[in-house]
Design a protein around this motif. Structure first.
Motif, short mmCIF file in Angstrom:
data_model
loop_
_atom_site.label_atom_id
_atom_site.label_comp_id
_atom_site.label_asym_id
_atom_site.label_seq_id
_atom_site.Cartn_x
_atom_site.Cartn_y
_atom_site.Cartn_z
N UNK A 1 0.82 -1.22 0.00
CA UNK A 1 0.00 0.00 0.00
C UNK A 1 0.85 1.26 0.00
N UNK A 2 2.14 1.13 0.34
CA UNK A 2 3.03 2.29 0.36
C UNK A 2 3.87 2.41 -0.90
N UNK A 3 3.65 1.55 -1.88
CA UNK A 3 4.39 1.65 -3.13
C UNK A 3 4.14 3.03 -3.75
N UNK A 4 5.20 3.76 -4.13
CA UNK A 4 5.02 5.13 -4.61
C UNK A 4 4.36 5.23 -5.97
N UNK A 5 4.39 4.15 -6.75
CA UNK A 5 3.85 4.22 -8.10
C UNK A 5 3.22 2.88 -8.46
N UNK A 6 1.91 2.90 -8.68
CA UNK A 6 1.19 1.67 -9.04
C UNK A 6 0.67 1.72 -10.47
N UNK A 7 1.10 2.70 -11.22
CA UNK A 7 0.62 2.83 -12.59
C UNK A 7 1.24 1.75 -13.49
N UNK A 8 0.50 1.39 -14.51
CA UNK A 8 1.03 0.46 -15.51
C UNK A 8 1.02 -0.98 -15.10
N UNK A 9 0.38 -1.31 -13.99
CA UNK A 9 0.33 -2.70 -13.52
C UNK A 9 -0.82 -3.44 -14.19
N UNK A 10 -0.76 -4.77 -14.22
CA UNK A 10 -1.82 -5.55 -14.88
C UNK A 10 -3.12 -5.52 -14.11
N UNK A 11 -4.24 -5.84 -14.76
CA UNK A 11 -5.52 -5.93 -14.07
C UNK A 11 -5.42 -6.86 -12.87
N UNK A 12 -6.21 -6.54 -11.84
CA UNK A 12 -6.11 -7.28 -10.58
C UNK A 12 -7.47 -7.77 -10.12
N UNK A 13 -7.47 -8.96 -9.53
CA UNK A 13 -8.61 -9.46 -8.78
C UNK A 13 -8.15 -9.62 -7.34
N UNK A 14 -8.81 -8.93 -6.42
CA UNK A 14 -8.44 -8.97 -5.00
C UNK A 14 -9.58 -9.58 -4.22
N UNK A 15 -9.29 -10.71 -3.57
CA UNK A 15 -10.29 -11.45 -2.81
C UNK A 15 -9.90 -11.43 -1.34
N UNK A 16 -10.84 -11.05 -0.49
CA UNK A 16 -10.59 -11.05 0.95
C UNK A 16 -11.68 -11.81 1.70
N UNK A 17 -11.31 -12.27 2.89
CA UNK A 17 -12.26 -12.89 3.80
C UNK A 17 -12.67 -11.85 4.84
#
Length: 366
Positions: free
Chosen positions: A289-305
């Motif tokens: 969450x502290x990464x300074x740059x998240x641009x250009x990354x691939x599509x994401x699926x985020x699953x949580x409980x």
């Protein structure tokens, strides 16, 4: 953890034995097996919303482990302790639930990484074509425990439901191998799959990454590492309850500090074993969450409980990816705990989560 016996896993042997037992126990009148799974005790204080099937698995895990918390053990002892996968297998036996028919072939081998080799298990759909989608899968276990057998149900399900060749990676574990060993192994495995795509029956232009918990962190980190190293990116990142923060001050940590199977003390134990110091925790490869740059990354699926200390940070990372222009699908599954994703034979929410993950991966594989 699954025990080893003459090179073959105890868990694999149990699967075969249970399959034979289930087929032998069918009633002559063709009666269907019991499917209503109910826990023995009241809902736990840490999980008042827990679903019956999920609670039954947690109760079985407590029974198998005799209530001994992993964080009171040495890493070596913890690796031999019963796992959530063992608990699911035991519940299936208790309720006479049949094992699904395998739809993939598996092979194992060792691949080179800096300073040695690591094991991978390759899941190839039966009758696979010469060129298929590929998925590099990273197991959970806090970078400290677990093995290829522990997360076999998840890797197998993803291969079966997506038609992809799945390469499950057993990266080196802490404390014998501190940060950033697991991260470097994960990136090396991704590059190895790309370099050996043809031999693996994989289309190098259709490779995704996936992982659970610590493995979800590794899958996300591989995307960052690939982008920054100008290596072709994965086409998708499936992040299942990923570790995305070093600090433990989030709302879900406060609410589910004593949850099972993952608690705040256990997460602290994992961090203590893998990180060299608190400074490592500030790395964007740990605190995504502290990464300074998240641009250009691939599509994401985020699953949580829902009942999981990692819920807040997973959803926070999903929101930050979306804010950076990344296409994101995210969902929190109610009434389930950490590790639920691989429990599809018992937990309905796991079936739903696997179906969502497979659908999103298949979109990116097109």
């Amino acid at each position: 953890m699954a025990l080893r016996l003459r090179g073959r896993s105890f868990l694999h042997g149990m699967i075969v034995l249970l399959a034979l037992a289930f087929s032998a126990c069918n009633d002559d009148d063709g009666a269907s097996p019991v499917t209503t799974i109910m826990p023995k005790g009241p809902k736990p204080e840490w999980g008042p919303t827990i679903k019956p099937e999920m609670q039954t698995v947690i109760e079985k895990l407590d029974e198998l482990s005799k209530g001994v918390p992993l964080y009171t053990l040495t890493p070596q002892q913890a690796r031999l302790a019963p796992s959530a996968t063992d608990a699911v297998m035991a519940v299936m036996k208790d309720y006479n639930l049949p094992m699904p028919t395998p739809l993939v072939d598996t092979t194992g081998q060792r691949i080179p990484v800096a300073g040695g080799t690591i094991r991978v298990r390759i899941y190839t759909p039966k009758n696979a074509a010469a060129s298929n989608p590929g998925l590099v899968y990273y197991q959970g276990g806090g970078w400290v425990i677990a093995n290829l057998n522990t997360y076999d149900p998840s890797a197998r399900a993803l291969a079966e439901q997506t038609g992809a060749v799945v390469v499950s990676v057993q990266y080196r574990k802490a404390p014998e191998n501190k940060y950033p060993t697991a991260h470097n192994d994960a990136f090396a495995a991704y590059r190895w799959v790309r370099d050996n795509a043809t031999a693996l029956k994989i289309n190098a232009q259709r490779i995704a990454v996936a992982g659970e918990s610590a493995g979800g962190n590794l899958a996300a980190a591989v995307c960052l590492m690939a982008r920054d190293a100008s290596v072709p990116l994965p086409v998708h990142q499936l992040l299942v309850y990923p570790i995305a923060r070093y600090d433990m001050t989030t709302p879900s940590y406060a609410q589910y500090a004593t949850a099972k199977p993952l608690s705040k003390p256990l997460m602290q134990w994992f961090f203590d074993k893998y990180l060299n110091s608190a400074a490592d925790g500030a790395s964007p490869l740990i605190s995504l969450v502290n990464a300074p740059n998240l641009t250009g990354l691939p599509p994401a699926t985020v699953i949580n409980a829902e009942i999981d200390p990692l819920q807040s940070e997973g959803q926070e990372y999903a929101a930050k990816l979306k804010a950076a222009g990344v296409a994101v699908t995210s969902k929190v599954y109610a009434g389930v705990t950490h590790e639920f994703f691989g429990m599809a034979p018992v937990v309905p929410e796991a079936q739903e989560a696997q179906a969502l993950a497979a659908a999103e991966l298949k979109k990116s594989f097109q």
